[in-house]
Motif scaffolding. Structure first.
Motif, short mmCIF file in Angstrom:
data_model
loop_
_atom_site.label_atom_id
_atom_site.label_comp_id
_atom_site.label_asym_id
_atom_site.label_seq_id
_atom_site.Cartn_x
_atom_site.Cartn_y
_atom_site.Cartn_z
N PHE A 31 11.43 -9.79 5.18
CA PHE A 31 10.19 -9.01 5.04
C PHE A 31 10.49 -7.61 4.49
N ALA A 32 9.46 -7.00 3.92
CA ALA A 32 9.55 -5.64 3.42
C ALA A 32 8.21 -4.95 3.63
N LEU A 33 8.26 -3.68 4.00
CA LEU A 33 7.07 -2.85 4.14
C LEU A 33 7.21 -1.64 3.23
N MET A 34 6.09 -1.22 2.63
CA MET A 34 6.13 -0.04 1.76
C MET A 34 4.83 0.75 1.91
N ALA A 35 4.90 2.05 1.66
CA ALA A 35 3.73 2.92 1.75
C ALA A 35 3.92 4.09 0.81
N GLN A 36 2.80 4.67 0.38
CA GLN A 36 2.84 5.83 -0.51
C GLN A 36 1.64 6.73 -0.25
N TYR A 93 -3.74 6.82 -0.75
CA TYR A 93 -2.61 6.21 -0.07
C TYR A 93 -2.65 4.71 -0.31
N GLY A 94 -1.51 4.09 -0.15
CA GLY A 94 -1.42 2.64 -0.27
C GLY A 94 -0.37 2.12 0.69
N ILE A 95 -0.61 0.95 1.25
CA ILE A 95 0.35 0.28 2.11
C ILE A 95 0.47 -1.16 1.65
N GLY A 96 1.64 -1.72 1.81
CA GLY A 96 1.85 -3.10 1.37
C GLY A 96 2.97 -3.77 2.13
N GLY A 97 3.03 -5.07 1.97
CA GLY A 97 4.08 -5.84 2.61
C GLY A 97 4.40 -7.08 1.81
N GLN A 98 5.63 -7.55 1.95
CA GLN A 98 6.05 -8.78 1.29
C GLN A 98 6.84 -9.64 2.27
N ALA A 99 6.66 -10.95 2.11
CA ALA A 99 7.42 -11.93 2.89
C ALA A 99 8.11 -12.87 1.91
N TYR A 100 9.39 -13.13 2.16
CA TYR A 100 10.21 -13.94 1.25
C TYR A 100 10.62 -15.23 1.96
N PHE A 101 10.28 -16.34 1.34
CA PHE A 101 10.61 -17.66 1.88
C PHE A 101 11.31 -18.46 0.78
N ASN A 139 12.51 -19.26 -2.57
CA ASN A 139 12.11 -18.77 -3.90
C ASN A 139 10.65 -18.34 -3.96
N ASN A 140 9.99 -18.24 -2.80
CA ASN A 140 8.58 -17.89 -2.76
C ASN A 140 8.39 -16.50 -2.16
N THR A 141 7.41 -15.76 -2.70
CA THR A 141 7.09 -14.42 -2.21
C THR A 141 5.59 -14.29 -2.04
N ILE A 142 5.18 -13.81 -0.86
CA ILE A 142 3.78 -13.49 -0.59
C ILE A 142 3.67 -11.98 -0.48
N SER A 143 2.75 -11.38 -1.23
CA SER A 143 2.57 -9.93 -1.24
C SER A 143 1.14 -9.57 -0.88
N VAL A 144 0.96 -8.53 -0.08
CA VAL A 144 -0.36 -8.01 0.26
C VAL A 144 -0.35 -6.49 0.09
N VAL A 145 -1.47 -5.93 -0.38
CA VAL A 145 -1.59 -4.50 -0.62
C VAL A 145 -2.98 -4.04 -0.25
N TYR A 146 -3.05 -2.86 0.38
CA TYR A 146 -4.34 -2.20 0.61
C TYR A 146 -4.18 -0.73 0.25
N GLY A 147 -5.18 -0.15 -0.42
CA GLY A 147 -5.11 1.24 -0.79
C GLY A 147 -6.48 1.88 -0.82
N GLN A 148 -6.50 3.20 -0.75
CA GLN A 148 -7.76 3.95 -0.81
C GLN A 148 -7.55 5.25 -1.57
N ARG A 149 -8.51 5.56 -2.42
CA ARG A 149 -8.53 6.83 -3.13
C ARG A 149 -9.74 7.62 -2.67
N THR A 150 -9.52 8.88 -2.27
CA THR A 150 -10.58 9.72 -1.73
C THR A 150 -10.73 10.96 -2.60
N PRO A 151 -11.71 10.99 -3.51
CA PRO A 151 -11.90 12.18 -4.35
C PRO A 151 -12.64 13.27 -3.59
#
Length: 284
Positions: free
Chosen positions: A191-196, A213-221, A223-235
């Protein structure tokens, strides 16, 4: 229906001796749906990378159209295979398809330096000599922007910090607004977690700055990879914009993969169309 980031190009190096190499890369987008340039015109032939440089024990120096240090250091949640937008922000400086990303991806007329790796720590600086605006809009008489980044990559941890500073005459949102960003990624097992996080300012009346900001995660099985991302921009002015995505990828090899991706963008004032894409990617 949109074609998705197809490109063709050349890259390579020449050994000059004593640990010194000459490097080059040139690529342009192609439209695999309709043919021709990405936008159907010859003008799009130069809208990706084109640079030459030297690399050795001193680091790497390159000049031309390149990835910005900001993008490499900050946009760690750019993990989706789908890239529905090739549009640019600010003439020669391009934006990114991720709606929660405030930074810049590629820029032309750039002189960049990457330091050697010091136990995982590297520094990067890029001088944007001319950001590609029209003569009427480009009122700067020298360096249009300076981008400085600091990265730490060691084992499972990756952290990046970057500042992009524009000439005061060009400081208008969104293209010329000063910004900074901080991001991190951590791998553990399968697994991997990332944020910015980013902050973009603007000194011009009537234009707004933004935080994102954005947050995301990946799971590796295998040769397969599942990725999810959520982000928000606030002007500072206007509605917040939320984005979310999920992607599945199967790698047949290091060069060939298939993927399916779903993305949704929406704000408090309107709902943007969702995007679903499938593709086969081969790098050669």
């Amino acid at each position: 229906v949109l074609t998705n980031g197809s490109r063709i190009g050349l890259k390579g190096d020449e050994d000059l001796g004593n640990g010194l190499k000459a490097i080059f890369q040139y690529e342009f987008a192609t439209n695999t749906s309709e043919g021709g340039g990405y936008a159907g015109g010859a003008a799009s032939l130069n809208n990706r990378l084109g640079f030459v440089g030297l690399t050795g024990g001193f680091g790497t120096v390159a000049i031309g159209r390149q990835w910005t240090p900001y993008y490499g250091s900050v946009d760690k949640t750019d993990i989706m295979d789908l890239n529905p937008s090739q549009g640019g922000i600010g003439g020669g400086i391009n934006g990114n398809a991720n709606s929660h990303y405030l930074g810049l991806t590629r820029t032309g007329n750039a002189l960049a330096y990457v330091s050697p790796n010091f136990n995982g720590l590297t520094g990067k600086v890029a001088l944007v000599i001319d950001d590609g605006r029209t003569a009427a809009a480009d009122v700067s008489d020298g360096i249009d922007a300076i981008n400085v980044s600091l990265d730490y990559n060691n084992g499972p941890l990756s952290v990046g910090f970057s500042v992009l500073d524009f000439d005061s005459a060009l400081e208008t949102a969104p293209a010329g607004a000063d910004r900074w960003g901080l991001a991190g990624k951590y791998n553990f097992g399968n697994f991997a977690l990332m944020a910015q996080y980013e902050d973009r300012s603007d000194s011009s009346a009537g234009n707004d700055g933004s935080e994102a900001y954005g947050i995301g995660g990946q799971a590796y099985f295998g040769n397969n990879t599942i990725s999810v991302v959520y982000g928000q921009r606030t002007p500072d002015v206007g509605a917040d914009l939320d984005s979310m995505g999920i992607s599945f990828r199967h790698d047949f090899s290091k060069r060939t993969r298939i993927y399916a991706t779903y993305e949704q963008h929406e704000s408090s004032s309107t709902v943007e169309p969702s995007t679903f894409g499938v593709g086969l990617r081969h790098a050669f």
